[in-house]
Design a protein around this motif. Structure first.
Motif, PDB file in Angstrom:
ATOM      1  N   ARG A 285       0.849  -1.191   0.000  1.00 11.22           N
ATOM      2  CA  ARG A 285       0.000   0.000   0.000  1.00 11.22           C
ATOM      3  C   ARG A 285       0.884   1.239   0.000  1.00 11.22           C
ATOM      4  NH1 ARG A 285      -3.322  -3.135  -0.845  1.00 11.22           N
ATOM      5  NH2 ARG A 285      -4.863  -4.063   0.501  1.00 11.22           N
ATOM      6  N   LYS A 286       0.578   2.143  -0.882  1.00  7.47           N
ATOM      7  CA  LYS A 286       1.359   3.385  -0.909  1.00  7.47           C
ATOM      8  C   LYS A 286       0.869   4.315   0.187  1.00  7.47           C
ATOM      9  CE  LYS A 286       2.266   3.614  -5.812  1.00  7.47           C
ATOM     10  NZ  LYS A 286       1.089   2.867  -6.282  1.00  7.47           N
ATOM     11  N   SER A 287       1.811   5.068   0.771  1.00  7.52           N
ATOM     12  CA  SER A 287       1.376   6.088   1.706  1.00  7.52           C
ATOM     13  C   SER A 287       1.578   7.444   1.042  1.00  7.52           C
ATOM     14  CB  SER A 287       2.162   5.986   3.000  1.00  7.52           C
ATOM     15  OG  SER A 287       3.532   5.956   2.732  1.00  7.52           O
ATOM     16  N   LEU A 288       0.790   8.402   1.489  1.00 10.89           N
ATOM     17  CA  LEU A 288       0.867   9.740   0.891  1.00 10.89           C
ATOM     18  C   LEU A 288       2.158  10.422   1.297  1.00 10.89           C
ATOM     19  CD1 LEU A 288      -2.396  11.803   1.198  1.00 10.89           C
ATOM     20  CD2 LEU A 288      -1.256  11.034  -0.853  1.00 10.89           C
ATOM     21  N   ALA A 289       2.782  11.089   0.357  1.00 10.82           N
ATOM     22  CA  ALA A 289       3.974  11.871   0.691  1.00 10.82           C
ATOM     23  C   ALA A 289       3.539  13.125   1.438  1.00 10.82           C
ATOM     24  CB  ALA A 289       4.708  12.231  -0.582  1.00 10.82           C
ATOM     25  N   GLY A 290       4.490  13.739   2.120  1.00 10.77           N
ATOM     26  CA  GLY A 290       4.203  15.015   2.761  1.00 10.77           C
ATOM     27  C   GLY A 290       3.430  14.853   4.045  1.00 10.77           C
ATOM     28  N   LYS A 291       3.098  15.978   4.646  1.00  7.41           N
ATOM     29  CA  LYS A 291       2.385  15.929   5.919  1.00  7.41           C
ATOM     30  C   LYS A 291       1.146  16.796   5.838  1.00  7.41           C
ATOM     31  CE  LYS A 291       4.756  19.771   7.989  1.00  7.41           C
ATOM     32  NZ  LYS A 291       4.932  20.493   9.205  1.00  7.41           N
ATOM     33  N   PRO A 292       0.205  16.554   6.756  1.00 11.31           N
ATOM     34  CA  PRO A 292      -1.008  17.377   6.739  1.00 11.31           C
ATOM     35  C   PRO A 292      -0.648  18.851   6.877  1.00 11.31           C
ATOM     36  CG  PRO A 292      -1.212  15.563   8.299  1.00 11.31           C
ATOM     37  CD  PRO A 292       0.194  15.566   7.828  1.00 11.31           C
ATOM     38  N   PRO A 293      -1.328  19.733   6.118  1.00  8.45           N
ATOM     39  CA  PRO A 293      -0.962  21.139   6.145  1.00  8.45           C
ATOM     40  C   PRO A 293      -1.327  21.796   7.472  1.00  8.45           C
ATOM     41  CG  PRO A 293      -2.933  20.817   4.864  1.00  8.45           C
ATOM     42  CD  PRO A 293      -2.446  19.459   5.227  1.00  8.45           C
ATOM     43  N   SER A 294      -0.607  22.847   7.787  1.00  8.41           N
ATOM     44  CA  SER A 294      -0.926  23.625   8.969  1.00  8.41           C
ATOM     45  C   SER A 294      -2.102  24.528   8.638  1.00  8.41           C
ATOM     46  CB  SER A 294       0.293  24.444   9.361  1.00  8.41           C
ATOM     47  OG  SER A 294      -0.118  25.606  10.008  1.00  8.41           O
ATOM     48  N   LEU A 295      -3.084  24.563   9.539  1.00  9.79           N
ATOM     49  CA  LEU A 295      -4.264  25.378   9.257  1.00  9.79           C
ATOM     50  C   LEU A 295      -3.984  26.862   9.468  1.00  9.79           C
ATOM     51  CD1 LEU A 295      -7.001  23.132  10.831  1.00  9.79           C
ATOM     52  CD2 LEU A 295      -6.598  23.551   8.431  1.00  9.79           C
ATOM     53  N   ALA A 296      -2.900  27.171  10.165  1.00 11.95           N
ATOM     54  CA  ALA A 296      -2.548  28.579  10.368  1.00 11.95           C
ATOM     55  C   ALA A 296      -1.984  29.159   9.076  1.00 11.95           C
ATOM     56  CB  ALA A 296      -1.524  28.693  11.482  1.00 11.95           C
ATOM     57  N   ASN A 297      -1.407  28.300   8.252  1.00 11.74           N
ATOM     58  CA  ASN A 297      -0.762  28.770   7.042  1.00 11.74           C
ATOM     59  C   ASN A 297      -1.021  27.755   5.930  1.00 11.74           C
ATOM     60  OD1 ASN A 297       0.821  30.156   5.309  1.00 11.74           O
ATOM     61  ND2 ASN A 297       2.767  29.408   6.155  1.00 11.74           N
ATOM     62  N   PRO A 298      -2.285  27.639   5.490  1.00 10.42           N
ATOM     63  CA  PRO A 298      -2.614  26.585   4.533  1.00 10.42           C
ATOM     64  C   PRO A 298      -2.070  26.881   3.141  1.00 10.42           C
ATOM     65  CG  PRO A 298      -4.530  27.923   4.976  1.00 10.42           C
ATOM     66  CD  PRO A 298      -3.445  28.445   5.851  1.00 10.42           C
TER      67      PRO A 298
ATOM     68  N   PHE B 105       6.956  11.473  24.035  1.00 12.29           N
ATOM     69  CA  PHE B 105       7.848  12.630  24.067  1.00 12.29           C
ATOM     70  C   PHE B 105       7.278  13.689  25.002  1.00 12.29           C
ATOM     71  CE2 PHE B 105       8.696  10.770  19.892  1.00 12.29           C
ATOM     72  CZ  PHE B 105      10.073  10.675  19.940  1.00 12.29           C
ATOM     73  N   ASN B 106       8.105  14.180  25.900  1.00 16.35           N
ATOM     74  CA  ASN B 106       7.700  15.258  26.788  1.00 16.35           C
ATOM     75  C   ASN B 106       7.394  16.510  25.958  1.00 16.35           C
ATOM     76  OD1 ASN B 106       7.581  17.356  28.615  1.00 16.35           O
ATOM     77  ND2 ASN B 106       9.251  16.581  29.873  1.00 16.35           N
ATOM     78  N   PRO B 107       6.199  17.093  26.113  1.00 10.46           N
ATOM     79  CA  PRO B 107       5.853  18.253  25.284  1.00 10.46           C
ATOM     80  C   PRO B 107       6.721  19.478  25.542  1.00 10.46           C
ATOM     81  CG  PRO B 107       4.139  17.820  26.918  1.00 10.46           C
ATOM     82  CD  PRO B 107       5.087  16.664  26.960  1.00 10.46           C
ATOM     83  N   ILE B 149      13.621  18.401  11.982  1.00  8.35           N
ATOM     84  CA  ILE B 149      13.246  18.073  13.353  1.00  8.35           C
ATOM     85  C   ILE B 149      13.876  19.010  14.368  1.00  8.35           C
ATOM     86  CG2 ILE B 149      13.432  16.216  15.097  1.00  8.35           C
ATOM     87  CD1 ILE B 149      11.538  15.685  12.766  1.00  8.35           C
ATOM     88  N   LYS B 150      15.017  19.568  14.018  1.00  9.24           N
ATOM     89  CA  LYS B 150      15.842  20.269  14.999  1.00  9.24           C
ATOM     90  C   LYS B 150      15.080  21.372  15.745  1.00  9.24           C
ATOM     91  CE  LYS B 150      20.544  21.426  15.675  1.00  9.24           C
ATOM     92  NZ  LYS B 150      21.795  21.912  15.192  1.00  9.24           N
ATOM     93  N   GLY B 151      15.107  21.276  17.066  1.00  8.75           N
ATOM     94  CA  GLY B 151      14.479  22.292  17.891  1.00  8.75           C
ATOM     95  C   GLY B 151      12.966  22.254  17.910  1.00  8.75           C
ATOM     96  N   ARG B 152      12.365  21.252  17.243  1.00  9.98           N
ATOM     97  CA  ARG B 152      10.906  21.190  17.214  1.00  9.98           C
ATOM     98  C   ARG B 152      10.383  20.490  18.460  1.00  9.98           C
ATOM     99  NH1 ARG B 152       7.717  21.531  12.822  1.00  9.98           N
ATOM    100  NH2 ARG B 152       8.767  22.049  10.900  1.00  9.98           N
ATOM    101  N   PHE B 153       9.179  20.892  18.861  1.00 14.53           N
ATOM    102  CA  PHE B 153       8.511  20.240  19.975  1.00 14.53           C
ATOM    103  C   PHE B 153       7.462  19.275  19.431  1.00 14.53           C
ATOM    104  CE2 PHE B 153      10.301  24.048  21.724  1.00 14.53           C
ATOM    105  CZ  PHE B 153      10.752  23.648  22.972  1.00 14.53           C
ATOM    106  N   GLU B 156       4.462  20.335  17.370  1.00 17.86           N
ATOM    107  CA  GLU B 156       4.670  20.945  16.057  1.00 17.86           C
ATOM    108  C   GLU B 156       4.746  19.903  14.945  1.00 17.86           C
ATOM    109  OE1 GLU B 156       7.583  24.340  16.036  1.00 17.86           O
ATOM    110  OE2 GLU B 156       8.021  23.510  18.000  1.00 17.86           O
ATOM    111  N   LEU B 157       4.751  18.630  15.319  1.00 15.22           N
ATOM    112  CA  LEU B 157       4.854  17.576  14.315  1.00 15.22           C
ATOM    113  C   LEU B 157       3.546  16.787  14.279  1.00 15.22           C
ATOM    114  CD1 LEU B 157       8.375  16.332  15.386  1.00 15.22           C
ATOM    115  CD2 LEU B 157       7.852  17.718  13.395  1.00 15.22           C
ATOM    116  N   SER B 158       3.266  16.178  13.135  1.00 12.94           N
ATOM    117  CA  SER B 158       2.058  15.351  13.052  1.00 12.94           C
ATOM    118  C   SER B 158       2.324  14.014  13.739  1.00 12.94           C
ATOM    119  CB  SER B 158       1.668  15.139  11.605  1.00 12.94           C
ATOM    120  OG  SER B 158       2.543  14.225  10.999  1.00 12.94           O
ATOM    121  N   GLY B 159       1.259  13.304  14.051  1.00 14.62           N
ATOM    122  CA  GLY B 159       1.395  12.018  14.729  1.00 14.62           C
ATOM    123  C   GLY B 159       2.266  11.041  13.956  1.00 14.62           C
ATOM    124  N   GLY B 160       2.090  11.038  12.632  1.00 14.65           N
ATOM    125  CA  GLY B 160       2.872  10.120  11.802  1.00 14.65           C
ATOM    126  C   GLY B 160       4.351  10.471  11.817  1.00 14.65           C
ATOM    127  N   GLN B 161       4.649  11.766  11.730  1.00 19.22           N
ATOM    128  CA  GLN B 161       6.050  12.202  11.777  1.00 19.22           C
ATOM    129  C   GLN B 161       6.678  11.847  13.110  1.00 19.22           C
ATOM    130  OE1 GLN B 161       5.510  16.383  10.917  1.00 19.22           O
ATOM    131  NE2 GLN B 161       7.089  16.237   9.348  1.00 19.22           N
TER     132      GLN B 161
END
Lengths: 342, 286
Positions: A285-298, B105-107, B149-153, B156-161
């Protein structure tokens, strides 16, 4: 008797129970003059019919919880409704949630109830289960104590729960049992509209099926409408009649569940369905590249375009409108219907 | 044939109750299996909550000592490991990945601090440059990079990342075994496959064995080579993953398999309906 009543009710009012028009709800932060907007619900229009289960799918931070909070009128600052309207029609009683907030109080629990994800955070850990029923439902029923107790007990029995759970503390029950109690709690007033927010996510597979079966059964008996939110597409397949896919605060696609699983129109829908693992099939199964966008800066244009396998130039410039799709739903994509699951 | 990990009739009991009503519940009862050192594989432990699968993980990681039987890792009984050096040498070879990356991970700590600490502790990296080198290499393996990743909490990352960062952290000391306890159950459906595919790649490219603990038979079928199905501490069925899951024999395994919702609306709705009829029949009988 209940059944006859239900039929009457569903025949008498075939119209939509919930209408959302161009709804915009943002989290607005004003810190030292710097204004930061998170557009969690951005221009969403949809309707929920009577007697149907309407699914909302989407990954975390796609704004699905914000959307249902807005529907329930349960938003707090910094979240604010910036535009649009949410209208309920409970048996001829019209409520515009944001124009007349006073009316909402009476409708809560009686007409509209909420099944939460964390059953443990709904039930007070140091009080018995009956306390939760007294606390939430008693004043909405207009019955005296004994009649109320009898009503709660018969309701629990109909849901296949032993009335003795009323005397138990939440920690004495298993996770599945607690979730069933919260479903009983949300449906004891026989509401016309039920919102279920990830009710099965924390449960394991066997219990999950029981809880889904229970929700379906309650819905059929009461003839009410259910808005069912989860990121798990196989749960949507099992229980919903119509399905909406949310991506980054907007609707990507909406349509009848079966048709969407057969021929998804939006590439994101197609991906969600294609990535489901099946027993008996080990194809990669392929997974989507990239990550979900930030809603603060879509992203500009279509919010899915940075991750979309079939994006064209136009996608990054223009926002696609929700237009009728080939499968009797709506879709927001310039290349709708061009990807297939198989 | 040398064994990487060998479980020999392992039993674990937990005491319950107060001072005067001492009782014990058996979390894991008489479990035996072995992982071959020469042939890395993904070994799935499947069961519902309370089946003892997390207790198994704790014992393999050396966090719990069994009450009966032995766990032998690389020729050494895990229960006999004493002293800091021996303990750290063992930890470098067996690394965990936990269920919920937001809790792991500690927030309030940047996530890279965990990676640097692991590099320092298990690989003897003392200066910043070598720590960063090791960390970056591990992150590249999971499709990330240190720059991201550097310096990120963690928020700031998605669950998958974040879960991939957790896997990268486990990879830094070049372990022989990774124990992944429900690694995808808190990750969104669209990102779930990226983690699962990553485990496959680790097995094939880095020759790491993985104990994959889950209640989700569909992903277990997708990635694992062998599987054991547990119920209240006992192994009810075991063997080649495809063979067992295609044709489960035990009644409980069949129930578990049927509980997996098929990704097709008609079949899934039928499954829910059948289950309801079954439950009603049960209630009637009782």
């Amino acid at each position: 008797m209940t059944l006859a009543m239900t039929n009457e009710r569903s025949v008498a009012q075939a119209a939509d129970v919930l209408t959302i028009k161009d709804l915009k709800a943002y989290y607005i932060n004003d810190l030292f003059g710097v204004r930061r907007e998170v557009r969690a619900v951005d221009d969403i229009s949809l309707t929920v019919r009577r007697n149907e289960i309407y699914g909302i799918a989407g990954e975390s931070s796609s704004g699905k919880t914000s959307l249902i909070k807005t529907i329930a009128g349960a938003i707090r600052p910094p979240m604010r409704v910036v535009g649009g309207e949410v209208r309920f029609d409970f048996g001829g009683k019209h409520i515009d949630v944001y124009a007349e907030p006073g009316k909402m109080k009476a409708a809560r629990w009686q007409n509209l109830s909420y099944i939460m994800q964390g059953s443990m955070s709904v039930l007070n850990p140091v009080r018995r289960i009956k306390h939760a029923f007294n606390n939430f439902a008693f004043r909405h029923m207009g019955l005296d104590r004994t009649a109320f107790r009898a009503r709660v007990e018969s309701h629990l029995q109909r849901l296949g729960l032993d009335p003795n759970v009323l005397e138990a503390f939440p920690h004495q029950l298993s996770g599945g049992m607690r979730q069933r109690v919260t479903i009983a709690l949300a449906t004891v007033c026989e509401p016309e509209f039920i919102i279920a927010d990830e009710p099965t996510t924390a449960l394991d597979v066997l219990v999950q099926q029981d809880v889904l079966g229970l929700i379906k059964e309650v819905q059929e008996r009461l003839g009410s409408s259910v808005v069912f939110v989860t990121h798990d597409m196989s749960v949507h397949a099992a229980i919903t009649d119509r399905l909406a896919i949310m991506y980054a605060g907007r609707l990507a696609e909406e349509g009848p569940t079966q048709a969407m699983f057969d021929t998804p129109q939006h590439p994101y829908t197609a991906h969600l369905i294609a990535s489901l693992p099946r027993i008996g099939d080990t194809a990669t199964r392929k997974s989507l590249a990239g990550k979900p966008p930030s809603l603060a800066n879509p992203p500009t244009g279509c919010r899915f375009h940075p991750r979309c396998p079939i994006a064209i130039d136009r996608c990054s410039r223009e926002v696609p409108d929700m237009l009728p799709s080939a499968i009797g739903g709506r879709v927001a994509c310039f290349r709708a219907g061009e990807v297939s699951v198989k | 044939m040398t064994m990487l990990l060998e479980l020999d009739h392992v039993t674990k009991r937990y005491p319950v109750g107060g001072l005067f009503s001492r009782q014990s519940i058996t979390a894991v009862s008489d479990v035996s299996f072995a992982l071959d050192a020469g042939r890395p594989e993904i070994f799935a432990i499947v069961g519902e909550s309370g089946s003892g699968k997390s207790t198994m993980a704790k014992m393999v990681l050396g966090n719990e000592v069994p009450d009966g039987g032995r766990l032998v890792f690389d020729g050494v009984d895990i229960a006999t490991i004493r002293g800091r050096d021996a303990r750290e040498a063992f930890m470098a070879k067996v690394q965990p990945v936990f269920q919920n990356p937001f809790e792991a991970f500690n927030p309030l700590t940047p996530v890279d601090a965990y990676l640097f600490a692991t590099a320092h502790r298990f690989c003897g990296a003392n200066d910043q440059a070598s720590k960063e080198g090791l960390t970056d290499r591990a992150l590249q393996r999971v499709g990330l990079s240190l720059a991201e990743i550097k310096g990120r909490f963690s928020h700031e990352l998605s669950g998958g990342q974040l879960q991939r960062v957790a896997v990268a952290r486990a990879l830094i000391p070049a372990p022989k075994l990774i124990v992944a306890d429900e690694p995808v159950s808190m990750v969104d459906a669209s990102l779930r496959m990226s983690i699962v595919n990553l485990f496959r790649a680790l097995r094939d490219e880095l020759k790491v064995s993985i104990i994959y603990i889950t209640h989700d038979l569909a992903t277990a079928y997708y990635i694992s080579d062998r599987v054991i199905i547990m119920r209240s501490g006992e192994v009810v069925e075991s063997g080649d993953a495809r063979a067992v899951l295609d044709n489960p024999r035990n009644a409980y395994s069949i129930a578990l398999k049927n509980a997996v919702l098929p990704p097709d609306p008609k079949a899934a709705a039928a499954a829910i309906r059948d289950r309801r009829i079954l439950n009603r029949a049960d209630a009637g009988a009782a």
